[in-house]
Design a protein around this motif. Sequence first.
Motif, PDB file in Angstrom:
ATOM      1  N   THR A   1       0.810  -1.214   0.000  1.00  0.00           N
ATOM      2  CA  THR A   1       0.000   0.000   0.000  1.00  0.00           C
ATOM      3  C   THR A   1       0.845   1.268   0.000  1.00  0.00           C
TER       4      THR A   1
ATOM      5  N   LEU B   1      -8.078 -15.215  10.102  1.00  0.00           N
ATOM      6  CA  LEU B   1      -8.961 -14.041  10.177  1.00  0.00           C
ATOM      7  C   LEU B   1     -10.311 -14.390  10.802  1.00  0.00           C
TER       8      LEU B   1
ATOM      9  N   VAL C   1     -13.296  -7.765  14.376  1.00  0.00           N
ATOM     10  CA  VAL C   1     -12.915  -6.434  13.906  1.00  0.00           C
ATOM     11  C   VAL C   1     -12.556  -5.537  15.087  1.00  0.00           C
TER      12      VAL C   1
ATOM     13  N   ARG D   1      -9.117  -3.479  15.684  1.00  0.00           N
ATOM     14  CA  ARG D   1      -9.165  -2.017  15.785  1.00  0.00           C
ATOM     15  C   ARG D   1      -8.468  -1.520  17.048  1.00  0.00           C
TER      16      ARG D   1
ATOM     17  N   SER E   1      -5.675   0.898   4.885  1.00  0.00           N
ATOM     18  CA  SER E   1      -6.019  -0.169   3.958  1.00  0.00           C
ATOM     19  C   SER E   1      -6.411  -1.426   4.730  1.00  0.00           C
ATOM     20  N   GLY E   2      -7.114  -2.328   4.041  1.00  0.00           N
ATOM     21  CA  GLY E   2      -7.444  -3.601   4.649  1.00  0.00           C
ATOM     22  C   GLY E   2      -6.194  -4.397   4.990  1.00  0.00           C
ATOM     23  N   LEU E   3      -5.153  -4.231   4.179  1.00  0.00           N
ATOM     24  CA  LEU E   3      -3.902  -4.943   4.422  1.00  0.00           C
ATOM     25  C   LEU E   3      -3.267  -4.484   5.734  1.00  0.00           C
TER      26      LEU E   3
ATOM     27  N   PHE F   1      -4.842  -2.980   8.197  1.00  0.00           N
ATOM     28  CA  PHE F   1      -5.757  -3.280   9.291  1.00  0.00           C
ATOM     29  C   PHE F   1      -5.596  -4.719   9.773  1.00  0.00           C
ATOM     30  N   THR F   2      -5.348  -5.624   8.832  1.00  0.00           N
ATOM     31  CA  THR F   2      -5.224  -7.040   9.186  1.00  0.00           C
ATOM     32  C   THR F   2      -3.772  -7.457   9.386  1.00  0.00           C
TER      33      THR F   2
END
Length: 371
Positions: A91, A139, A144, A148, A166-168, A170-171
């Motif tokens: 990202t 996952l 979530v 977070r 980004s989702g990347l 975040f995870t």
Amino acid sequence: MDTFTARTPAPGATASTPSPDPLGVSAARDRNAVLEELIHQDPRRFRVLTGDRPTGRLHLGHYFGTLHNRVRLQDLGVEMFVLIADYQVLTDREVADDLTGHVEELVLDYLAIGVDPARSTIFAHSAVPALNQLMLPFLSLVSVAELRRNPTVKDENVHSRQSAVSGLMFTYPVHQAADILFCKADLVPVGQDQLPHLEVTRTIARRFNDRYGGGSAVFPQPDALLSRAPLLLGTDGTKMSKSRGNAIALAAGADETARLIKGARTDSERHIFYDPANRPEVSSLLLLAALCQQRTPQQVAADIGSGGAAALKRTVTEAVNEYLAPVRARRSAYARDRGHLRQILREGSERAGAVAEATLAEVRAAMHSRY
């Protein structure tokens, strides 16, 4: 360690039962004393996963935080997996545009500090598909809300150049869990700021075992192996970090190192003494010199006395340049053959891939998803 089976849990812990209190800094440091004794008794019973994102050259904060510990463990006989987390920078457009160059720089840094590819497996995310496939079932084991709350992700987002998370990113803690658990690592050398990430990994291992283990532990719950050195501050007085532009790179030349240290933040008091709580910038510089000279910060401060910031910075510059001289020489020698760097990565990724495939097959069996 020479096998890919789960390791025998160290005293006071089991692979399927959570620790009575989540790993905090004090608990992790108490645990370190036990782990160090066990490592010296039988280093081959342990497997370590460690690594870095290829976002730029490694710096002194990395070195004294984790890198020198990797070499120490390798030399003791602990099995090492060293990850280049190239998927975790996708990202960042500025980094991704020269990803090959950044990956090669990391390999150069590793070789220069003494990581031996004959004894440590150096590999990249993108070259081990089975590792990344583990991320999907992992996952499903976290919420979530739990992701977070992760403070390390929050900090990365604050200092990132990206306008949105980004989702990347975040995870990222779950991807890191896959990094650690694919090889069933039971030790992870980290700085104290990475403890929340490791706790996510321990949670995922525990939940997978509880849900799919059928009474046996598929994954160990890895322990943190904390650096003995406190966090080094950057030249601006905040945490030393590649993303903040305040770091002294291992690859920096003597002149660049002198320039960076000359511009480091200090304070107006002329007498130099070590007081991390009240004089953090001065104390961090004293600590850096002490680490390079294998002395205490108090001893370095006593030599400087009332010499002021100028004398402090001269002392630090001389200490760092002398300490890094052999590292720079080795780095320069390895840099002459870029093909050799890529060969090291290919061979390491093949070894890591075989381990990841075996773990993924075990996960599929445990989840009854072998069709």
